[in-house]
Every structure is written in structure tokens, then in C-alpha cells.
Design an enzyme around this catalytic site. Structure first.
Site, PDB file in Angstrom:
ATOM      1  CG  LEU A 144      -2.016  -1.216   1.494  1.00 49.78           C
ATOM      2  CD1 LEU A 144      -2.653  -0.915   2.811  1.00 49.78           C
ATOM      3  CD2 LEU A 144      -2.893  -1.095   0.101  1.00 49.78           C
ATOM      4  N   GLY A 201       6.834   4.378  -2.183  1.00 45.55           N
ATOM      5  CA  GLY A 201       8.130   4.825  -1.692  1.00 45.55           C
ATOM      6  C   GLY A 201       8.815   4.257  -0.287  1.00 45.55           C
ATOM      7  CD  GLU A 234       3.134   9.843   6.936  1.00 47.28           C
ATOM      8  OE1 GLU A 234       3.195   8.661   7.348  1.00 47.28           O
ATOM      9  OE2 GLU A 234       2.183  10.065   6.235  1.00 47.28           O
ATOM     10  CG  HIS A 294       8.133   7.550   8.185  1.00 46.75           C
ATOM     11  ND1 HIS A 294       7.416   6.530   8.218  1.00 46.75           N
ATOM     12  CD2 HIS A 294       7.295   8.518   7.746  1.00 46.75           C
ATOM     13  CE1 HIS A 294       6.096   6.627   7.979  1.00 46.75           C
ATOM     14  NE2 HIS A 294       6.059   7.768   7.734  1.00 46.75           N
ATOM     15  CB  CYS A 339       8.107   1.642  12.726  1.00 51.30           C
ATOM     16  SG  CYS A 339       9.337   2.097  11.426  1.00 51.30           S
TER      17      CYS A 339
HETATM   18  O1  SUG Z   1       3.719   3.970   6.479  1.00 54.68           O
HETATM   19  N1  SUG Z   1       4.058   0.627   6.065  1.00 54.68           N
HETATM   20  C1  SUG Z   1       4.200   1.857   6.884  1.00 54.68           C
HETATM   21  C2  SUG Z   1       5.442   1.626   7.573  1.00 54.68           C
HETATM   22  C3  SUG Z   1       5.489   2.760   8.669  1.00 54.68           C
HETATM   23  C4  SUG Z   1       6.871   2.708   9.347  1.00 54.68           C
HETATM   24  N2  SUG Z   1       6.955   3.730  10.175  1.00 54.68           N
HETATM   25  C5  SUG Z   1       8.087   4.280  10.530  1.00 54.68           C
HETATM   26  N3  SUG Z   1       9.028   4.510   9.618  1.00 54.68           N
HETATM   27  N4  SUG Z   1       8.248   5.319  11.556  1.00 54.68           N
HETATM   28  C6  SUG Z   1       4.250   2.848   6.064  1.00 54.68           C
HETATM   29  O2  SUG Z   1       4.645   3.119   5.004  1.00 54.68           O
HETATM   30  C7  SUG Z   1       2.600  -1.025   4.546  1.00 54.68           C
HETATM   31  C8  SUG Z   1       1.393  -1.654   4.607  1.00 54.68           C
HETATM   32  C9  SUG Z   1       1.085  -2.462   3.476  1.00 54.68           C
HETATM   33  O3  SUG Z   1       1.712  -2.401   2.344  1.00 54.68           O
HETATM   34  O4  SUG Z   1       0.334  -3.646   3.529  1.00 54.68           O
HETATM   35  C10 SUG Z   1       2.671   0.108   5.493  1.00 54.68           C
HETATM   36  O5  SUG Z   1       1.860   0.960   5.594  1.00 54.68           O
END
Ligand code: SUG
Length: 446
Positions: free
Chosen positions: A22, A25, A175, A247, A368
Site C-alpha cells: 500500500l 516509496g 507523520e 520517514h 517504527c
Molecule cells: O507507513 N507501512 C508503513 C510503515 C511505517 C513505518 N514507520 C516508521 N518509519 N516510523 C508505512 O509505509 C505498509 C502496509 C502494506 O503495504 O500492507 C505500510 O503501511
């Protein structure tokens, strides 16, 4: 100092943890799209990390998963019938929307909010701003429950200010703590808050999305009543974003007086160092940089070296890095870490490897999974006690996970309307394990 401590609140991995690809990047999310996820293992890995930190002598909190699939949201989009029918219809007719409604992404609590300790805030309260997460549809849905959760955890308005998410628009894209760092002489001392943004509101960027605007960061600093003399705004390097650092916490992490970062994390590292040095009160900042000649951005992003938790194990003279096992499996990052901790008087003098592979496969490392909240003893006492992990709660959560979580979820499994009943039954039970009450989740209110 004042006995204040930094407490990690980790997001419990949700029952619908899956790989839907989803997040544009986020290279891991794209790479693992449509592969089979292991929700039970994912949740147990997260819980084991929390327990590891407790074993090191640190306090640990836990945040509940969100209701997924998000039936109330699907109903707002015109789907009707029983909850199971809503899900079936949505899945068949709007798979993109349905996948967003199902994501377990609230597990990455670093994106839940930006938190400023009371020592930094003008009114002496601890401030938390819920993140709007507006860049990705599946994440935009998190703000509503995150706000309710934080209000439960931090109920006393005399001590805590929980702010709703900023207006969810591209200009105010936010974020949360993933783009926020804090350096201080100790947990209870006033610190320098460093906001890292990827673009300005007026700018159109090509390449991967820059999920944080400077305007959003500034709004949060204003809301929290931070002093301009103790606040720094730094720009994330566009090359880092395009290399998969969606991030800032993929390329940098700070704790106390130490900022550990990749050489290519920021547009203007020299200016950042100078401003932090000028604004630091009562401590000498230490910058630990990993040069690109040793670890390229590509290895930084695949290993998640900088998505480690940086913390002080009680009684230790130097800081400890809680790194994902992927760092140990990559020769370059493993060597850099081994050399770093072996240096005499190393600022970061120890490493602990933790296994959070299921989360990593969606681009979520140890850092994360947690939201850091610095609390004074009085604030800790005023917080809702049932969210702090102890052995009894950990045992209950483990049993709950083992009872309710599926072992595997492949993308075709998501069509199953039984998922709705299963997740609702599990979350209903969770509201009796954590102090959430019988009307916390939207399905409990209908
Ligand atoms: O927002 N992955 C999250 C990962 C968040 C990581 N958080 C930090 N770096 N703090 C995102 O990209 C993937 C979900 C999916 O593809 O099923 C997702 O939402």
C-alpha cells in the site's frame, strides 16, 4: 534529573497484518506485496521486543490495534447490510478501498503522534499531536482511534494535552514522531526538538512522496508551545526519500545527547549540527555519522540500521542500540556497528538485536513500532495504569494473541467475511484486558 523517564509505547500488531503493497516509496512494502503474512508471529515478535526492553530495566507501554476491517468507514462510503456483507461487497467491488480498510498499520506507533515532554512545553503540560497520516489512504484512517486511545492513556487534562490531527491536506502532511527527534541532557531536562520535513507546502515534488511538510511541523511546535530557542527545523535529503527513506527515522535516530544518522540523511548537515549545538542547554551534543562510503543509502534502507531504538539501559554509561536482526545479517552494517560499539568511550556502546521480521517486511523496524513518551513520576502516576506492561499483562496478551490471531494471511484470505467476526470477537476481549471499556471500538457501539 527529576526521575523522569522515556517510556516506549508499542503498537500491538493487529489481527489483519498483511502485505498489500500500500505504501508508495516504502520499498519493503512494495517488494513484499501479495506475499503471505504471519499475523500471530508478527504480534508475538512485537510483544517479545517489548518484554526484552522490560528485561533491560525499561518501562514499557502498549497501545491497542484499531478496528479492522474498518466497517464504519466502509458504511460511510455507501456499503450496507450486515458487517460481513459490508466487507464482502467492499472486497468484491472496491478492492483498493477494502485493502485500506483492512490495514494493520496502526502497529507503527512512531506515526501515531508527535510527543513533547512537559519540560519543553510552555504550559508545563505534556503535549501530544495525533498525526494526520494523510499521504496514504490506509494510514489516514488511523487518526480517529489514535486520538481516542491517547485520551484514554493520558486522561488528566491538567497534565496532558492531546491535540487532534492537523487538517488532513497535502499542505499539512504529518507523520508524527517518525519525523521528530529530541536531544537533551537527560529525560527530565528541557531538550532541543528537531523536526525533519521533506518539503514545503507550496512545493511540488517529483519522486517518492515526501510525507512531512515544514508547515505541519511548525504547527505542531506552535501547538505544543515550544520555544524557538529550543526548536530546530531540518530538511530531509530528497535523495534519501527517493532511496526509500519515507520517514526520517529510516536514516536517523536521537536519544539524550546523541544523534545517530546516515551521512546523506539531511540537506544541510552542517547547519543542523550548528543549530543544535547553539540551542543545546546543559549538554554537549554528539553526532555519530555513518559515512556513505561504509554504508550506502541502499543498505541503510534494507537493513534499517537507523530504525533502531536508541536508549539508555539503566546504569549504563553509554547508550544501547536496539537493532533489527537484518542489521546483523548485512556485512556492512554489522561491521559498522561492531566497530562503533568497540571504540573507547563510545557514545553508543552496546547493541541488542531483536527479531521483528514480519513488521520489517512492511517497512517497520524496531523504532517504527514505538511511540516515545517522556514522563515525570507524577505524569506516570496520572496516566492510565493498565497500558503499562508487566508480566501479568504480557501473559494475558500472549494468550490472547495465541487464541485469536491467524497463523497466516495471504491476499486471497482477505475476502473471507469470517475475518470480520473474528477480529471483532478478539478486539472485544481485548477491551477487557486493556482498560478500554465496552464501547471503545465502533462495532461495540452498534
Ligand atoms: O507507513 N507501512 C508503513 C510503515 C511505517 C513505518 N514507520 C516508521 N518509519 N516510523 C508505512 O509505509 C505498509 C502496509 C502494506 O503495504 O500492507 C505500510 O503501511
Amino acid at each position: 534529573m527529576s526521575g523522569a523517564e522515556e517510556i516506549n509505547f508499542d503498537g500491538l500488531v493487529g489481527l489483519t497484518h498483511n502485505y498489500a503493497g500500500l505504501s508508495e516509496g516504502n520499498l519493503a512494502s512494495a517488494r513484499n506485496a501479495n506475499t503471505t503474512a504471519r499475523p500471530r508471529e508478527a504480534a508475538l515478535q512485537g510483544l517479545a521486543k517489548m518484554q526484552r526492553l522490560r528485561a533491560l530495566g525499561l518501562s514499557q507501554g502498549v497501545l491497542p490495534p484499531h478496528e479492522r476491517p474498518n466497517i464504519a468507514w466502509l458504511r460511510s462510503l455507501g456499503f450496507s447490510g450486515s458487517d460481513a456483507e459490508v466487507w464482502e461487497h467492499a472486497w468484491k467491488s472496491e478492492p483498493t478501498i477494502a485493502r485500506a480498510a483492512l490495514a494493520s498499520s496502526a502497529m507503527w506507533a512512531a506515526n501515531a503522534a508527535t510527543v513533547s515532554p512537559s519540560a519543553d512545553c510552555g504550559d508545563g503540560r505534556l503535549h501530544a499531536s495525533v498525526a494526520n497520516l494523510q499521504t496514504m489512504l490506509h494510514r489516514l484512517l488511523e487518526g480517529e482511534q489514535t486520538e481516542r486511545t491517547l485520551r484514554r492513556v493520558l486522561p488528566d487534562e491538567a497534565r496532558f494535552a492531546v491535540h487532534p490531527a492537523l487538517t488532513p491536506h497535502d499542505a499539512l502532511s504529518d507523520e508524527g514522531a517518525a519525523n521528530h527527534m529530541r536531544m537533551a541532557g537527560g529525560a527530565g531536562a528541557p531538550g532541543v526538538e528537531i523536526f525533519v520535513y521533506g518539503r514545503r507546502a507550496s512545493e511540488a515534488r517529483t519522486g517518492f512522496p515526501a510525507r512531512q511538510t515544514r508547515e505541519a511541523s511548525q504547527a505542531i511546535a506552535r501547538r505544543h508551545g515550544l520555544s524557538a530557542n529550543a526548536t530546530v527545523f531540518a530538511r530531509q535529503a530528497p535523495d534519501a526519500i527517493d532511496a526509500g527513506a519515507f520517514h526520517n527515522d529510516v536514516v536517523a535516530v536521537a536519544h539524550e545527547h546523541v544523534l545517530f544518522h546516515h551521512e546523506d540523511a539531511f540537506v544541510d548537515k552542517a547547519a543542523l549540527y550548528a543549530e543544535v549545538r547553539a540551542k543545546a542547554q546543559g549538554f554537549e551534543p554528539v553526532f555519530v555519522e555513518v559515512p556513505r562510503a561504509r554504508v550506502g543509502l541502499d543498505d541503510a534502507v534494507t537493513s534499517y540500521l537507523f530504525n533502531s531504538q536508541l536508549l539508555r539501559v539503566p546504569g549504563q554509561a553509554s547508550l544501547t542500540l536496539i537493532a533489527p536482526t537484518e542489521v546483523r545479517e548485512n556485512n556492512k552494517t554489522a561491521t559498522v556497528v561492531a566497530e562503533m560499539i568497540a571504540q573507547p568511550n563510545a557514545a553508543i556502546g552496546a547493541v541488542e538485536y531483536v527479531e521483528v521480521r514480519e513488521s520489517m517486511r512492511n517497512g517497520g523496524g524496531p523504532a517504527c513500532l514505538r511511540l516515545r513518551v517522556v514522563m515525570t513520576p507524577a505524569e506516570r502516576a496520572a496516566a492510565a495504569q493498565g497500558f503499562f506492561l508487566d508480566d501479568a499483562l504480557a501473559a494475558k496478551l500472549e494468550a490472547w494473541i495465541k487464541t485469536h490471531y491467524r497463523e497466516e494471511i495471504a491476499q486471497p484470505d482477505l475476502a473471507d467475511p469470517a475475518l470480520v467476526r473474528e477480529t471483532q470477537a478478539a478486539l472485544d476481549e481485548l477491551t477487557r484486558i486493556l482498560p478500554l471499556g465496552s464501547d471503545f471500538y465502533p462495532f461495540q457501539r452498534t
